[in-house]
Design a protein around this motif. Structure first.
Motif, PDB file in Angstrom:
ATOM      1  N   CYS A  99       0.902  -1.305   0.080  1.00 65.00           N
ATOM      2  CA  CYS A  99      -0.148   0.050  -0.055  1.00 65.00           C
ATOM      3  C   CYS A  99       0.980   0.966   0.186  1.00 65.00           C
ATOM      4  O   CYS A  99       1.884   1.406   0.752  1.00 65.00           O
ATOM      5  CB  CYS A  99      -1.028  -0.122   1.390  1.00 65.00           C
ATOM      6  N   VAL A 101       0.996   5.201   0.316  1.00 65.66           N
ATOM      7  CA  VAL A 101       0.274   6.382   0.928  1.00 65.66           C
ATOM      8  C   VAL A 101       0.836   7.758   0.489  1.00 65.66           C
ATOM      9  O   VAL A 101       2.054   7.882   0.952  1.00 65.66           O
ATOM     10  CB  VAL A 101       0.077   6.486   2.485  1.00 65.66           C
ATOM     11  N   ILE A 123      -3.226   5.200  -2.016  1.00 67.29           N
ATOM     12  CA  ILE A 123      -4.131   5.970  -0.960  1.00 67.29           C
ATOM     13  C   ILE A 123      -3.455   7.432  -0.973  1.00 67.29           C
ATOM     14  O   ILE A 123      -2.202   7.865  -0.955  1.00 67.29           O
ATOM     15  CB  ILE A 123      -3.932   5.485   0.369  1.00 67.29           C
ATOM     16  N   VAL A 149      -8.061  10.919   4.120  1.00 69.97           N
ATOM     17  CA  VAL A 149      -7.738   9.805   3.706  1.00 69.97           C
ATOM     18  C   VAL A 149      -8.618   9.162   2.717  1.00 69.97           C
ATOM     19  O   VAL A 149      -9.660   8.802   3.246  1.00 69.97           O
ATOM     20  CB  VAL A 149      -6.979   8.678   4.801  1.00 69.97           C
ATOM     21  N   ALA A 151      -8.957   6.482  -1.187  1.00 65.24           N
ATOM     22  CA  ALA A 151      -8.462   5.530  -2.041  1.00 65.24           C
ATOM     23  C   ALA A 151      -8.491   6.096  -3.616  1.00 65.24           C
ATOM     24  O   ALA A 151      -9.422   6.809  -3.822  1.00 65.24           O
ATOM     25  CB  ALA A 151      -9.051   4.097  -2.149  1.00 65.24           C
ATOM     26  N   GLY A 156      -6.678   0.327  -3.672  1.00 62.17           N
ATOM     27  CA  GLY A 156      -6.816   0.966  -2.550  1.00 62.17           C
ATOM     28  C   GLY A 156      -8.134   0.922  -1.869  1.00 62.17           C
ATOM     29  O   GLY A 156      -8.008   1.165  -0.577  1.00 62.17           O
ATOM     30  N   GLN A 157      -8.852   0.875  -2.676  1.00 62.91           N
ATOM     31  CA  GLN A 157     -10.613   0.547  -2.038  1.00 62.91           C
ATOM     32  C   GLN A 157     -10.361  -0.381  -1.184  1.00 62.91           C
ATOM     33  O   GLN A 157     -11.144  -0.459  -0.084  1.00 62.91           O
ATOM     34  CB  GLN A 157     -11.462   0.468  -3.202  1.00 62.91           C
ATOM     35  N   TRP A 160      -8.142   0.958   2.279  1.00 61.43           N
ATOM     36  CA  TRP A 160      -8.265   2.126   2.984  1.00 61.43           C
ATOM     37  C   TRP A 160      -8.621   2.182   4.157  1.00 61.43           C
ATOM     38  O   TRP A 160      -8.089   3.195   5.136  1.00 61.43           O
ATOM     39  CB  TRP A 160      -8.581   3.210   1.770  1.00 61.43           C
ATOM     40  N   ARG A 161      -9.739   1.627   4.460  1.00 59.98           N
ATOM     41  CA  ARG A 161     -10.133   1.801   5.741  1.00 59.98           C
ATOM     42  C   ARG A 161      -9.510   1.186   6.898  1.00 59.98           C
ATOM     43  O   ARG A 161      -9.409   1.819   7.972  1.00 59.98           O
ATOM     44  CB  ARG A 161     -11.694   1.100   6.000  1.00 59.98           C
TER      45      ARG A 161
END
Length: 307
Positions: A99, A101, A123, A149, A151, A156-157, A160-161
């Motif tokens: 991931c 960011v 993200i 923040v 996606a 990313g979806q 992202w949480r």
């Protein structure tokens, strides 16, 4: 104590700020500094409205020294114009399900990374915190803001949480954002109204309230609203000019990031602020003469490289 390992690429003010807060929340952190530059001898974070600097821990190394497939959670805290090359330089160390960011200012660099690396979860974070370094590895959190923040791609979806949940363990103010594109545009609109003008006139934010300058702020806001409407984006209820005015008055004694860059002889982010608006306006056949003028003037006056 959480065991998710975070790697922060970029040991500037934002990189040190995030590395500090992540470490103080219990996360192990690796901080990647620029190749050819000595690692900071110590790491300190002075929190918002706190007088005492507190040390934080991070493994200090460079991108080229990172082992293959060793990074699963990467924060890219470089300037916008460095982001794409920075990710390319660390790609060898990313795991298959990594991931990324992105903390960049303006717009365009985040989308370029997402387009180049669709296999990774991308993200984006829209940040309004104020931070500056007093020396290598020493950062002052000067103004409490919000980090929104969201996606940027399908991968990313999916994560992202979880990223939001991890970041909520820090003392940063984190907000989950379903529509990060809208949030980035809202911040971009303010930067368009402020940054280029303060750089050209070498003035503090508050000095934009002088009549001639404020007229230019008004024109910039009108042009940005036209492009945002063309892109079917939401506009703030009070209008961009009032929003920009509130920010100018609330940060009257501040030097914008672009003014700071010009004072240090550094490359500005004009391509990702006014330049991004000009690019989108051309695509929509919308005239934005004020933004185009500021974009060209900043590029010429400060000898900025071609985009």
């Amino acid at each position: 104590m959480s065991q998710t390992h975070w790697t922060v690429l970029g040991a500037g003010s934002l990189g040190c700020l995030w590395a500090g807060y992540l470490n103080q929340a219990g996360f192990p952190v690796t901080l990647l500094h620029r190749e050819g530059v000595a690692a900071p001898e110590s790491l300190n974070l002075t929190r918002f409205q706190a007088e005492q600097a507190t040390a934080f821990e991070a493994r200090l190394t460079t991108a080229s020294a990172c082992p293959e497939k060793s990074i699963s959670r990467l924060v890219v805290a470089t300037k916008a114009h460095d982001a794409l090359n920075a990710v390319a330089g660390i790609k060898h160390a990313l795991t298959d399900n990594a991931c990324i960011v992105l903390l960049q200012n303006g717009m365009g660099s985040q989308q370029a990374v997402a387009e180049q690396y669709p296999e990774f979860a991308i993200i984006a974070v829209c940040i309004t915190d104020g931070a500056y370094r007093t020396g290598p590895g020493h950062v002052i959190h000067a103004g409490q803001g919000v980090s929104r923040v969201g996606a940027l791609n399908k991968a990313g979806q999916k994560v992202w949480r979880q990223v939001v949940e991890d970041l909520e363990q820090t003392d940063l103010i984190i907000e989950a954002c379903e529509d990060i594109n809208q949030a980035l545009w809202n911040k971009l609109a303010i930067n368009i109204a402020i940054n280029g003008l303060t750089a050209l006139d070498q003035c503090l934010n508050g000095e934009l309230m002088q009549p001639e300058r404020y007229q230019r702020v008004s024109l910039l806001c009108q042009e940005t609203e036209a492009v945002m409407k063309g892109l079917k984006l939401q506009l703030p209820e009070q209008g961009l000019l009032q929003l920009a005015t509130d920010v100018i008055e609330g940060t009257a004694k501040n030097r914008s990031s672009m003014l700071q860059d010009t004072l240090r002889g550094k490359i500005t982010e004009i391509d990702y602020i006014n330049g991004y608006l000009v690019q989108q306006a051309e695509r929509l056949n919308i005239e934005v003469p004020e933004s185009l003028s500021i974009y060209r003037d900043v590029k010429q006056r400060f000898n900025q490289p071609s985009s």
